[in-house]
Structure formats: C-alpha cells, structure tokens
Design a protein around this motif. Structure first.
Motif, PDB file in Angstrom:
ATOM      1  N   PRO A 278       0.835  -1.213   0.000  1.00 36.87           N
ATOM      2  CA  PRO A 278       0.000   0.000   0.000  1.00 36.87           C
ATOM      3  C   PRO A 278       0.864   1.255   0.000  1.00 36.87           C
ATOM      4  O   PRO A 278       1.987   1.253   0.517  1.00 36.87           O
ATOM      5  CB  PRO A 278      -0.782  -0.117   1.317  1.00 36.87           C
ATOM      6  CG  PRO A 278      -0.705  -1.552   1.702  1.00 36.87           C
ATOM      7  CD  PRO A 278       0.604  -2.044   1.191  1.00 36.87           C
ATOM      8  N   THR A 279       0.345   2.317  -0.573  1.00 36.47           N
ATOM      9  CA  THR A 279       1.015   3.613  -0.517  1.00 36.47           C
ATOM     10  C   THR A 279       0.076   4.625   0.133  1.00 36.47           C
ATOM     11  O   THR A 279      -1.128   4.641  -0.132  1.00 36.47           O
ATOM     12  CB  THR A 279       1.432   4.119  -1.913  1.00 36.47           C
ATOM     13  OG1 THR A 279       0.279   4.121  -2.756  1.00 36.47           O
ATOM     14  CG2 THR A 279       2.487   3.235  -2.521  1.00 36.47           C
ATOM     15  N   PHE A 280       0.661   5.451   0.959  1.00 35.08           N
ATOM     16  CA  PHE A 280      -0.102   6.461   1.687  1.00 35.08           C
ATOM     17  C   PHE A 280      -0.690   7.489   0.728  1.00 35.08           C
ATOM     18  O   PHE A 280      -0.043   7.922  -0.220  1.00 35.08           O
ATOM     19  CB  PHE A 280       0.816   7.152   2.698  1.00 35.08           C
ATOM     20  CG  PHE A 280       0.210   8.354   3.342  1.00 35.08           C
ATOM     21  CD1 PHE A 280       0.584   9.623   2.938  1.00 35.08           C
ATOM     22  CD2 PHE A 280      -0.730   8.214   4.339  1.00 35.08           C
ATOM     23  CE1 PHE A 280       0.038  10.742   3.537  1.00 35.08           C
ATOM     24  CE2 PHE A 280      -1.283   9.323   4.933  1.00 35.08           C
ATOM     25  CZ  PHE A 280      -0.906  10.594   4.537  1.00 35.08           C
ATOM     26  N   LEU A 281      -1.949   7.873   1.005  1.00 36.16           N
ATOM     27  CA  LEU A 281      -2.633   8.827   0.143  1.00 36.16           C
ATOM     28  C   LEU A 281      -2.915  10.139   0.878  1.00 36.16           C
ATOM     29  O   LEU A 281      -2.465  11.209   0.476  1.00 36.16           O
ATOM     30  CB  LEU A 281      -3.951   8.196  -0.310  1.00 36.16           C
ATOM     31  CG  LEU A 281      -4.615   8.652  -1.591  1.00 36.16           C
ATOM     32  CD1 LEU A 281      -3.662   8.598  -2.758  1.00 36.16           C
ATOM     33  CD2 LEU A 281      -5.837   7.775  -1.874  1.00 36.16           C
ATOM     34  N   ILE A 282      -3.641  10.057   1.967  1.00 40.24           N
ATOM     35  CA  ILE A 282      -4.060  11.244   2.683  1.00 40.24           C
ATOM     36  C   ILE A 282      -4.475  10.839   4.080  1.00 40.24           C
ATOM     37  O   ILE A 282      -4.845   9.689   4.317  1.00 40.24           O
ATOM     38  CB  ILE A 282      -5.224  11.951   1.933  1.00 40.24           C
ATOM     39  CG1 ILE A 282      -5.476  13.351   2.480  1.00 40.24           C
ATOM     40  CG2 ILE A 282      -6.487  11.099   1.948  1.00 40.24           C
ATOM     41  CD1 ILE A 282      -6.430  14.190   1.619  1.00 40.24           C
ATOM     42  N   SER A 283      -4.385  11.786   5.019  1.00 34.49           N
ATOM     43  CA  SER A 283      -4.752  11.471   6.396  1.00 34.49           C
ATOM     44  C   SER A 283      -5.554  12.615   6.995  1.00 34.49           C
ATOM     45  O   SER A 283      -5.637  13.716   6.428  1.00 34.49           O
ATOM     46  CB  SER A 283      -3.488  11.235   7.227  1.00 34.49           C
ATOM     47  OG  SER A 283      -2.699  12.408   7.292  1.00 34.49           O
TER      48      SER A 283
END
Lengths: 110, 114
Positions: free
Chosen positions: A44-49
C-alpha cells in the motif's frame, strides 16, 4: 471483530466524475485516520490522512471528510482518472495500533 | 533510497518448518511494523517496534516472533509454520513524531504453508 469497515467491496465510476469511498469505524478512541492505495503485487502507498480534531483535509484531487458523531469517513476523488483504479484501504490509529478496513476496489472507466 | 525492502518475495513452507522474513528500511524511521493480509481482508498488525530494542504485539501476534536490534532491520520469525499462516506479509516503517503517521510499505512476501 472488525473495528474499521468498508462495506463496499467495489466501485466503478466514469473518468472525470467523482469517486466516493466510504469507511465506518466503531472505536471512539481512534485519533487519526489514513487512506492508502494499493496496486496488485505492491505494498500500500499512503494517500491522505486526517486528525480526529479536523473534519476535512484536502490534497489536490483527494479530500477526506470525517464525521465523528457518525463514526464515518469518506474519501472523495475529483476528477477520477483511470490511473486511480486500485484498491483503497482506510485505516485508523489507537495509540500505536493500526486498524485497516477490508478495502474497496475502485475501477475508473475511460 | 531503496525505501522498505522485503525478502523473499515468495516462499512455500511445509507444516512445522520455520523461517524468517527479512525487512529493512533506509529512511532512518524509528517505527517499524509487520502486517499480514489474507484474501479479501484488510491488513492485520502482527507486531510493531517503536525503536531498536523495543517491540510490542499487534492484533494477531500468535505464532510469530520479532526482534529489533538495529534501526534498519525488523525480521519476523515464524516457528512451526501452520496452514493458517498462509498469507501475504507486509513490512512498513514510519517516522512517528506527534501526529505524523505516514507509513511506507514494502512490496510484500507471499507465503504458502502446505
């Protein structure tokens, strides 16, 4: 016991339209929420938080909304592009523990 | 930067065998994590570490062991492999300071126990 739930396993949208991915949670102690994107055979790759003290966070075409009273968050992608086709996971944090949803497979149709 | 690397990419084990899944990161991150992902399911946290010499259990630690002797490496040990441990294993790392929790994931190790 699934503390983070993504009830829609799949979603199809036309290119250029809005994609809305939903996520529900049960633990009121969660203090931070994240969205990840995953392509097949990759991590997985981080998108938004978003922090629990906010109700909206925006980054380019991606916006995350948090409704704490409903224990619900959503990810909006506008406009959707074919390269956005992937599995999207929401995740929540309680202390150092991460909890992931089961994922929603998004297909953007050209 | 290589980011987070995992070896091997694939492995088939017989029931009762042992193995170590390797994970390394070159971003000087203090936090490292091991997850497993079963088909149609989300990621489940197995173990995590907040720094060298410190590890703690996640949601599904049974059947696994970890160690963190350096900042860079976080191996996951499977003793007495069982079919229930057939899964894809992901290692991740993050620099967690305050509310910054972005995790970087490795490409995964696909493990089959037969």
């Amino acid at each position: 016991d699934q503390q983070v739930k993504q009830n829609s396993p799949s979603l199809s949208v036309q290119e250029g339209r809005i994609s809305i991915l939903n996520c529900d949670y049960t633990n009121s102690m969660f203090d931070y929420f994240l969205w990840y994107k995953k392509y097949p055979a990759e991590g997985p790759t981080f998108l938004i938080s978003i922090s629990s003290i906010k109700d909206k966070n925006e980054d380019g075409r991606f916006t995350v909304f948090l409704n704490k009273s409903a224990k619900h968050l959503s990810l909006h992608i506008v406009p959707s592009q074919p390269g956005d086709s992937a599995v999207y996971f929401c995740a929540a944090i309680d202390g150092n523990q991460f909890y992931f949803g089961t994922g929603t497979s998004l297909t953007v149709i050209p | 930067n290589a980011g987070v690397t995992q070896t091997p990419k694939f492995r088939i084990l017989k029931i009762g065998q042992s193995m170590t899944l390797q994970c390394a990161q070159d971003m000087n991150h203090n936090y490292m994590y091991w997850y497993r992902q079963d088909p149609g399911m989300g990621l489940k946290l197995i173990y995590y570490s907040v720094g060298a010499g410190i590890t703690d259990k996640g949601e599904v630690p049974n059947g696994y062991n970890v160690s963190r002797s350096t900042t860079e490496d976080f191996p996951l040990r499977l003793e007495l492999a069982a079919p229930s441990q057939t899964s894809v294993y992901f290692c991740a790392s993050s620099y967690t300071s305050g509310t910054y929790y972005e995790q970087y994931f490795g490409p995964g190790t696909r493990l089959t126990v037969t």
